[in-house]
Design an enzyme around this catalytic site. Sequence first.
Site, short mmCIF file in Angstrom:
data_model
loop_
_atom_site.label_atom_id
_atom_site.label_comp_id
_atom_site.label_asym_id
_atom_site.label_seq_id
_atom_site.Cartn_x
_atom_site.Cartn_y
_atom_site.Cartn_z
N SER A 131 0.84 -1.19 0.00
CA SER A 131 0.00 0.00 0.00
C SER A 131 0.88 1.25 0.00
O SER A 131 2.09 1.18 0.18
CB SER A 131 -0.91 0.01 1.23
N HIS A 132 0.26 2.41 -0.20
CA HIS A 132 1.01 3.67 -0.19
C HIS A 132 1.58 3.92 1.19
O HIS A 132 0.99 3.57 2.22
CB HIS A 132 0.10 4.83 -0.60
N SER A 133 2.74 4.56 1.23
CA SER A 133 3.37 4.91 2.49
C SER A 133 2.52 5.92 3.25
O SER A 133 1.81 6.73 2.64
CB SER A 133 4.77 5.49 2.25
#
Length: 613
Positions: free
Chosen positions: A252-254
Amino acid sequence: MMWKISLIITLTVIILNTQRVTSDEHAEYTSDGFRPGRDVLDIHSSSYGIAYVQFNFDQEKTVLVWIQTEECVGCKLLPIAYLSRKTEKEKTVALIDTSWATSIKVTTATATYPSINNTYCELRHHFGLIGEYNLTIPATIHNTTAECTLVILKKPFYENTAVLLGYTVGAVWILGALIWYYCIKRHCLGKKSTQCNGNGHVPHDQTPLAPVNDMKESSTSLRLKSVDTFRGFALFNIAQGIAGDGHYWFISHSRYYGITVADFIFPWFVFVMGTSIHLAFNNLLSKGRSYRSIFKKLVVRSITLFFLGVCFQPHNDLRTLRIPGVLQRFGISYFVVASSYLVSRRLLARRKERTGKWYMMFRDVTDYLELPLAVCLITIHLLLTFLLPVPGCPLGYQGPGGPLLGENGELTNCTGGAAGYIDRMFFTEAHMITYSKSAKIYRSTVPVDPEGILGTFTCITLCIFGLQAGKILHLFSSAKGRIIRLLIWGMALITCSAVLSKCHLADGWIPINKTLWSVSYIALTGGLAFVAEALLHFLIDVTHFWSGSPIIYMGMNSILLYLGVGVLKDYLPFTWHPFYDNHSESAIMSVWSAFFWLFIAYVLYRKKIFLRL
């Protein structure tokens, strides 16, 4: 043309009428016992990445439990719950997130913040998935803080089993395909292939690009399979990510600092767009298209992308309509880079032809205006980031802000530093993203938009890097020279990112940050894009070892598939309401969705259905 417009309008209407805005409320802490149903920091529900920790103590006093995750860089501990002998057993069980290590301190009930004088014990531990633990609190406070006694009651599962299995299956599939293809290539289909030479081997320097030894462009088609494959790879990962990506933090996105797998997708799309600008415009100019007609085409395309981005939202309230966005940034970046490139070509056509040795070696750098433009944009970005005064915030601050940072909450309104401040002044908070991923961790109260104004400067720069890759692929006849140049650019940018970030998560001069699109972030993603393009170019365009299939089919119809993935993500057969709602099912769903869209892309390719703006 009309059917394309109708399709776009139809998709837009579906988006506006099928999606709903969801909001999460912050949990109330310091209650009598731990809240059931969610992890104690309220990062996510208890379906993913949870461990069960039972707190035990013998003293008759009430204690206060403080917890924080190490993902919250530099954050204060949060008071989570009061515990006493009267607390029910069920309420002394804490659900702890297992994505990152967790720090725990147990203090007296009257403590305003943990210190040596009021802390019974402390612990830092990375808990395991569905593990059960017993944490014992000592009866008295010692002069030095003791470590809480932790006993494993139930051994945890390995959390990354699903993603490891998925990558293993993928690697085995690729290895089998390579072995099969190598055997076919070695024997050259019984030496009947027209690509085989007299020795039964395939030449290793075949490329569809014609050598360009003067400034007159070749009429050869400049559509490279490696570029379409690169774009298809990015789109494949988008389809996989939107469908759940297993709910693993590294896919997933940071949250704010650092970079994950998902953080490469958008930048690589921008990079490939820049590469396509050079190749596509050369095709148009070689066919006799005028500069005026090309400019009109790029203006229409830029406006269309921006318009789709504004409409591609989960609501249609004009009072809170979000102005920044992914497609909006695509449109702006495309307009700036394509326009400057067109001006460069116009000036180049009027100039006297040159054929000197040194000129021919560096003409991809000296003949164009885009690299000086990139330097100007980065300079403006850095000056605003480090020199623009933000009320109540340290000069040059680039952090997530929020009440958990700083000594006395002085960074509460500093989220995003200058980038966040500019967006809030220009768009107002009503027209920005309402809830960022960092807010869950840092408890920030002011928004920061990941597609804001300042980040658009670096996005344009990244698009220029992609344009540079396109010039390298076109202007140089030697396959070895093209690949070496791509690798040099890639290594230079990666080194630049390492220096700026000091190879550290948050303590570098310019940390790697996807939310702000920092200079170190575009340097890293751009550098790896150069390396990836060099590898794909070698495998697909030079040696013909791989045709790019089946990933290439997604890259040849990217706009249509991108809109389809966004609109149909919540519908069968692409996704389904989960039965178990865990990592494994989410990973299966994401892989299924990605390959289903890959199948759709193949069908569209066979039917010759393409949507181009």
